[in-house]
Structures are given as C-alpha cells and as structure tokens.
Design an enzyme around this catalytic site. Structure first.
Site, PDB file in Angstrom:
ATOM      1  N   HIS A 101      -3.546  -4.745   7.641  1.00 56.95           N
ATOM      2  CA  HIS A 101      -3.637  -3.631   8.585  1.00 56.95           C
ATOM      3  C   HIS A 101      -2.760  -3.868   9.807  1.00 56.95           C
ATOM      4  O   HIS A 101      -2.948  -4.849  10.519  1.00 56.95           O
ATOM      5  CB  HIS A 101      -5.068  -3.332   9.047  1.00 56.95           C
ATOM      6  CG  HIS A 101      -5.258  -1.859   9.267  1.00 56.95           C
ATOM      7  ND1 HIS A 101      -4.829  -1.230  10.393  1.00 56.95           N
ATOM      8  CD2 HIS A 101      -5.750  -0.897   8.451  1.00 56.95           C
ATOM      9  CE1 HIS A 101      -5.073   0.065  10.275  1.00 56.95           C
ATOM     10  NE2 HIS A 101      -5.619   0.295   9.107  1.00 56.95           N
ATOM     11  N   GLY A 102      -1.798  -2.985   9.976  1.00 53.74           N
ATOM     12  CA  GLY A 102      -0.926  -3.045  11.150  1.00 53.74           C
ATOM     13  C   GLY A 102       0.124  -4.145  11.083  1.00 53.74           C
ATOM     14  O   GLY A 102       0.800  -4.410  12.072  1.00 53.74           O
ATOM     15  N   HIS A 138      -5.632   3.634  -1.749  1.00 50.03           N
ATOM     16  CA  HIS A 138      -6.964   3.956  -1.232  1.00 50.03           C
ATOM     17  C   HIS A 138      -7.318   5.356  -1.725  1.00 50.03           C
ATOM     18  O   HIS A 138      -6.689   6.336  -1.325  1.00 50.03           O
ATOM     19  CB  HIS A 138      -6.911   3.912   0.304  1.00 50.03           C
ATOM     20  CG  HIS A 138      -8.222   4.138   0.973  1.00 50.03           C
ATOM     21  ND1 HIS A 138      -8.388   3.993   2.329  1.00 50.03           N
ATOM     22  CD2 HIS A 138      -9.440   4.498   0.499  1.00 50.03           C
ATOM     23  CE1 HIS A 138      -9.644   4.243   2.665  1.00 50.03           C
ATOM     24  NE2 HIS A 138     -10.298   4.566   1.562  1.00 50.03           N
ATOM     25  N   THR A 151      -7.961   3.549   8.163  1.00 50.76           N
ATOM     26  CA  THR A 151      -9.151   2.708   8.264  1.00 50.76           C
ATOM     27  C   THR A 151      -9.143   2.034   9.636  1.00 50.76           C
ATOM     28  O   THR A 151      -8.164   1.397  10.008  1.00 50.76           O
ATOM     29  CB  THR A 151      -9.126   1.643   7.151  1.00 50.76           C
ATOM     30  OG1 THR A 151      -8.793   2.292   5.929  1.00 50.76           O
ATOM     31  CG2 THR A 151     -10.463   0.966   7.006  1.00 50.76           C
ATOM     32  N   ASP A 157      -0.047   4.493  -0.176  1.00 50.02           N
ATOM     33  CA  ASP A 157      -0.731   5.747   0.187  1.00 50.02           C
ATOM     34  C   ASP A 157       0.199   6.746   0.884  1.00 50.02           C
ATOM     35  O   ASP A 157       0.116   7.951   0.654  1.00 50.02           O
ATOM     36  CB  ASP A 157      -1.897   5.469   1.153  1.00 50.02           C
ATOM     37  CG  ASP A 157      -3.037   4.723   0.501  1.00 50.02           C
ATOM     38  OD1 ASP A 157      -3.054   4.610  -0.737  1.00 50.02           O
ATOM     39  OD2 ASP A 157      -3.916   4.238   1.245  1.00 50.02           O
ATOM     40  N   HIS A 158       1.068   6.224   1.765  1.00 47.40           N
ATOM     41  CA  HIS A 158       1.915   7.133   2.550  1.00 47.40           C
ATOM     42  C   HIS A 158       2.878   7.932   1.670  1.00 47.40           C
ATOM     43  O   HIS A 158       3.303   9.021   2.053  1.00 47.40           O
ATOM     44  CB  HIS A 158       2.739   6.345   3.569  1.00 47.40           C
ATOM     45  CG  HIS A 158       1.974   5.970   4.813  1.00 47.40           C
ATOM     46  ND1 HIS A 158       0.665   6.279   5.026  1.00 47.40           N
ATOM     47  CD2 HIS A 158       2.381   5.313   5.929  1.00 47.40           C
ATOM     48  CE1 HIS A 158       0.284   5.828   6.211  1.00 47.40           C
ATOM     49  NE2 HIS A 158       1.313   5.226   6.774  1.00 47.40           N
ATOM     50  N   ASN A 189       0.856  -1.185   0.000  1.00 43.63           N
ATOM     51  CA  ASN A 189       0.000   0.000   0.000  1.00 43.63           C
ATOM     52  C   ASN A 189       0.898   1.242   0.000  1.00 43.63           C
ATOM     53  O   ASN A 189       1.685   1.443   0.929  1.00 43.63           O
ATOM     54  CB  ASN A 189      -0.899  -0.033   1.248  1.00 43.63           C
ATOM     55  CG  ASN A 189      -1.816   1.175   1.311  1.00 43.63           C
ATOM     56  OD1 ASN A 189      -1.390   2.292   1.067  1.00 43.63           O
ATOM     57  ND2 ASN A 189      -3.069   0.960   1.642  1.00 43.63           N
ATOM     58  N   ARG A 225      -7.027  12.846   0.699  1.00 43.41           N
ATOM     59  CA  ARG A 225      -5.918  13.288   1.554  1.00 43.41           C
ATOM     60  C   ARG A 225      -4.571  12.751   1.087  1.00 43.41           C
ATOM     61  O   ARG A 225      -3.539  13.290   1.421  1.00 43.41           O
ATOM     62  CB  ARG A 225      -6.167  12.917   3.010  1.00 43.41           C
ATOM     63  CG  ARG A 225      -6.091  11.447   3.275  1.00 43.41           C
ATOM     64  CD  ARG A 225      -6.110  11.173   4.756  1.00 43.41           C
ATOM     65  NE  ARG A 225      -7.428  11.376   5.322  1.00 43.41           N
ATOM     66  CZ  ARG A 225      -7.834  10.786   6.454  1.00 43.41           C
ATOM     67  NH1 ARG A 225      -7.008   9.996   7.110  1.00 43.41           N
ATOM     68  NH2 ARG A 225      -9.035  10.964   6.926  1.00 43.41           N
ATOM     69  N   GLU A 278      -8.571   0.343  -2.804  1.00 43.55           N
ATOM     70  CA  GLU A 278      -9.419   0.346  -1.605  1.00 43.55           C
ATOM     71  C   GLU A 278     -10.326   1.554  -1.722  1.00 43.55           C
ATOM     72  O   GLU A 278      -9.868   2.652  -2.037  1.00 43.55           O
ATOM     73  CB  GLU A 278      -8.569   0.505  -0.341  1.00 43.55           C
ATOM     74  CG  GLU A 278      -7.700  -0.672  -0.039  1.00 43.55           C
ATOM     75  CD  GLU A 278      -6.757  -0.378   1.122  1.00 43.55           C
ATOM     76  OE1 GLU A 278      -6.819   0.723   1.702  1.00 43.55           O
ATOM     77  OE2 GLU A 278      -5.945  -1.243   1.428  1.00 43.55           O
ATOM     78  N   GLU A 286     -10.935  -9.410   2.942  1.00 43.23           N
ATOM     79  CA  GLU A 286      -9.653  -9.070   3.569  1.00 43.23           C
ATOM     80  C   GLU A 286      -9.939  -8.935   5.065  1.00 43.23           C
ATOM     81  O   GLU A 286     -10.739  -8.091   5.475  1.00 43.23           O
ATOM     82  CB  GLU A 286      -9.077  -7.764   3.017  1.00 43.23           C
ATOM     83  CG  GLU A 286      -7.761  -7.404   3.726  1.00 43.23           C
ATOM     84  CD  GLU A 286      -7.027  -6.197   3.133  1.00 43.23           C
ATOM     85  OE1 GLU A 286      -7.155  -5.941   1.922  1.00 43.23           O
ATOM     86  OE2 GLU A 286      -6.330  -5.518   3.902  1.00 43.23           O
ATOM     87  N   ARG A 325      -9.484   8.107  -1.202  1.00 43.04           N
ATOM     88  CA  ARG A 325     -10.433   8.548  -0.172  1.00 43.04           C
ATOM     89  C   ARG A 325     -11.282   9.695  -0.695  1.00 43.04           C
ATOM     90  O   ARG A 325     -10.835  10.478  -1.545  1.00 43.04           O
ATOM     91  CB  ARG A 325      -9.688   8.994   1.083  1.00 43.04           C
ATOM     92  CG  ARG A 325      -8.918   7.881   1.777  1.00 43.04           C
ATOM     93  CD  ARG A 325      -8.326   8.380   3.076  1.00 43.04           C
ATOM     94  NE  ARG A 325      -9.345   8.516   4.081  1.00 43.04           N
ATOM     95  CZ  ARG A 325      -9.527   7.684   5.107  1.00 43.04           C
ATOM     96  NH1 ARG A 325      -8.726   6.660   5.274  1.00 43.04           N
ATOM     97  NH2 ARG A 325     -10.490   7.879   5.968  1.00 43.04           N
ATOM     98  N   HIS A 365       2.104   0.912   5.985  1.00 37.96           N
ATOM     99  CA  HIS A 365       2.870   1.742   6.922  1.00 37.96           C
ATOM    100  C   HIS A 365       4.272   1.190   7.215  1.00 37.96           C
ATOM    101  O   HIS A 365       5.257   1.931   7.166  1.00 37.96           O
ATOM    102  CB  HIS A 365       2.062   1.884   8.225  1.00 37.96           C
ATOM    103  CG  HIS A 365       2.669   2.825   9.191  1.00 37.96           C
ATOM    104  ND1 HIS A 365       2.478   4.194   9.127  1.00 37.96           N
ATOM    105  CD2 HIS A 365       3.503   2.611  10.231  1.00 37.96           C
ATOM    106  CE1 HIS A 365       3.167   4.764  10.092  1.00 37.96           C
ATOM    107  NE2 HIS A 365       3.789   3.833  10.778  1.00 37.96           N
TER     108      HIS A 365
HETATM  109  N1  PXP Z   1      -5.712  -3.117   4.220  1.00 38.82           N
HETATM  110  C1  PXP Z   1      -6.642  -2.128   4.277  1.00 38.82           C
HETATM  111  C2  PXP Z   1      -8.047  -2.454   3.907  1.00 38.82           C
HETATM  112  C3  PXP Z   1      -6.287  -0.829   4.677  1.00 38.82           C
HETATM  113  O1  PXP Z   1      -7.225   0.130   4.724  1.00 38.82           O
HETATM  114  C4  PXP Z   1      -4.940  -0.557   4.976  1.00 38.82           C
HETATM  115  C5  PXP Z   1      -4.531   0.829   5.365  1.00 38.82           C
HETATM  116  O2  PXP Z   1      -4.782   1.698   4.321  1.00 38.82           O
HETATM  117  C6  PXP Z   1      -4.014  -1.597   4.887  1.00 38.82           C
HETATM  118  C7  PXP Z   1      -4.430  -2.875   4.524  1.00 38.82           C
HETATM  119  C8  PXP Z   1      -2.565  -1.389   5.199  1.00 38.82           C
HETATM  120  O3  PXP Z   1      -2.423  -1.117   6.559  1.00 38.82           O
HETATM  121  P1  PXP Z   1      -1.015  -0.662   7.135  1.00 38.82           P
HETATM  122  O4  PXP Z   1      -0.709   0.677   6.524  1.00 38.82           O
HETATM  123  O5  PXP Z   1      -1.245  -0.597   8.612  1.00 38.82           O
HETATM  124  O6  PXP Z   1      -0.018  -1.699   6.728  1.00 38.82           O
END
Ligand code: PXP
Length: 242
Positions: free
Chosen positions: A191-192, A43, A101, A9-10, A7, A49, A70, A151, A45, A214
């Site tokens: 996530h995480g 993602h 999220t 996004d960052h 991902n 952002r 996403e 997911e 949004r 992240h």
């Molecule tokens: N999966 C989904 C559905 C998410 O919304 C996100 C965060 O945008 C991630 C995975 C990735 O999460 P992380 O940035 O904590 O690795």
C-alpha cells in the site's frame, strides 16, 4: 528473493469509466507476468467498481504465476473465492465510500468471522492471510485467528509527513515483521509503495512479498507496463532495468 505482486485493479478502473472492453486486466496480467512479476493481485470489491467477476474467472485460467485475491470477509465474495480458488486470498477491510483500502483489519473485533473465513479458504487449498496494521497486538491476534501470512499496511510509512515519522513507521513495520515471523506467519507488505520509497521496505525482516498497484500502473501510462514492472523488479534486485 522478495516477490513482486502487481495489483492491476487500476487497469479495470480505466475500463469501467467507459463501461468498455478495454483496457483488459487479463492482458495486463499477461504483460506483468512476461515482465517478471511473481504475483498478480486483484481486489474483487462488493461494489464491483473495477475488477469484475469475469476478470477473476479468466485470470484464474490464464495466470501462470500466482493469483492473489484481495477481498472483504463477506459471504457473497467468499462464495466466489471458494468457487474460483485463487492461489492466495488476502482479507482486507472494505468500506463503500473509501477511494482505496484505508487501513488494516481490526482483527480483534472481527476475530471469529475472520477465523471462519480463513478456515473455509484454507480448507480448499487457498493460502489465506490478513491485511493488518504494523501493530504487535494485531500480529498476535492474526496468528490466533489462523492466518498463514499477514500483509502489513505500509500506508503510514508511505504517507508520513516528516522523515522522522517515516523512520518511526518503518521501525514499527520491522518490529511487527519480526514478531510475525516468531509466530510462524509469512510476511507481506503493501500500500502506497512506489519507486522512491521501496528500498527501505525491502530491508524488512523476513519480507517475502510486496504488492504494488498505483505506482506501477501510473508509470505504465508513460513508459509502458513492461518497463514499469521491470524497473520495479530491478530496484528490488538492486540493478538497473536495462
Ligand atoms: N495491498 C492491499 C491489501 C491493497 O488493498 C492495495 C490497494 O488495492 C495494495 C496492496 C496496493 O496499494 P497501491 O495501489 O497503493 O500500491
């Protein structure tokens, strides 16, 4: 083999802080792919952002692996998804005030609208699924709503305060994955997740894809994006990166 979706996004968040042209998520996607990532995840949004419409348009043309979008199940974003046609869409809940999220969809509550969105996406050839909590009922309703995959939100596992709570969260993920497979749903997780907590997750039954943002982008600041992706892939394959 379990696929790694990165991902990015960052990368866009950093660009948007200055409303500048760099760093460009399109470049990041290319580096991730050259380093072996199986998916590029973004993602879009409602508040834009980080990822912008322009990013999605260019990524659709440049990504050579798979593009996973996403998005919230809302008409304005759905219209864009149907025009751009990413390979995959993961529907997620979205709140304006959240930092990221914060949890899975309440599929029961929004079943009809999610079902309609999933159908529209699938009708144009997009693989479409739902981001949900590892919860047996959510799995059942996701299948009824017509998801092709789920997911599982791994946040409770990743943020567990004690090893016991982490173990419980993991068990729930495993049971939910098992049920998802029985219902014919492909299993993803995210996530995480990071370099220290990924290994137990890889033992999830029927897991096909993890999405990580992240941890990889944070590590990339110090070691570079190529190495950050390769190190995660090496962990996933049970090898050293060099
Ligand atoms: N999966 C989904 C559905 C998410 O919304 C996100 C965060 O945008 C991630 C995975 C990735 O999460 P992380 O940035 O904590 O690795």
């Amino acid at each position: 083999m379990i696929h790694l979706g990165v991902n990015i996004d960052h990368v866009s968040t950093l660009r948007q802080v200055r409303e500048a042209r760099e760093p460009d998520p399109v470049w990041a996607a290319a580096v991730c792919e050259l380093s072996g990532a199986h998916n590029i995840t973004v993602h879009l949004r409602e508040d834009r952002r980080h990822i912008q419409d322009r990013d999605l348009e260019i990524l659709k043309k440049t990504v050579r692996s798979r593009l996973n979008l996403e998005m919230a199940s809302i008409p304005s974003i759905l219209k864009i998804a149907l025009q751009i046609k990413p390979d995959q869409v993961t529907l997620v809940p979205e709140k304006r005030e959240e930092l990221t999220t914060e949890g899975g969809l309440d599929v029961e509550r929004h079943k009809n609208s999610l079902q309609t969105t999933l159908k529209k996406l699938q009708a144009v050839g997009i693989a479409a699924g739902l981001f949900i909590e590892p919860n047996l009922h959510q799995v059942e309703v996701s299948q009824e709503a017509g998801a092709q995959f789920v997911e599982f939100h791994t946040g409770n596992y990743a943020n567990a305060a004690t090893p016991k709570k982490q173990e419980e969260a993991l068990k729930l993920l495993f049971r939910s994955a098992q049920l998802a497979h029985q219902y014919g749903l492909v299993v993803h997780a995210g996530h995480g997740l990071h370099y220290l907590n990924i290994l137990p997750i890889l033992k999830m039954p029927y897991l096909e894809e993890v999405n990580i943002g992240h941890a990889i982008v944070s590590r990339a600041i110090f070691v570079g994006l190529e190495r950050a992706v390769k190190e995660m892939l090496a962990l996933m394959k049970g090898k050293d990166s060099d």
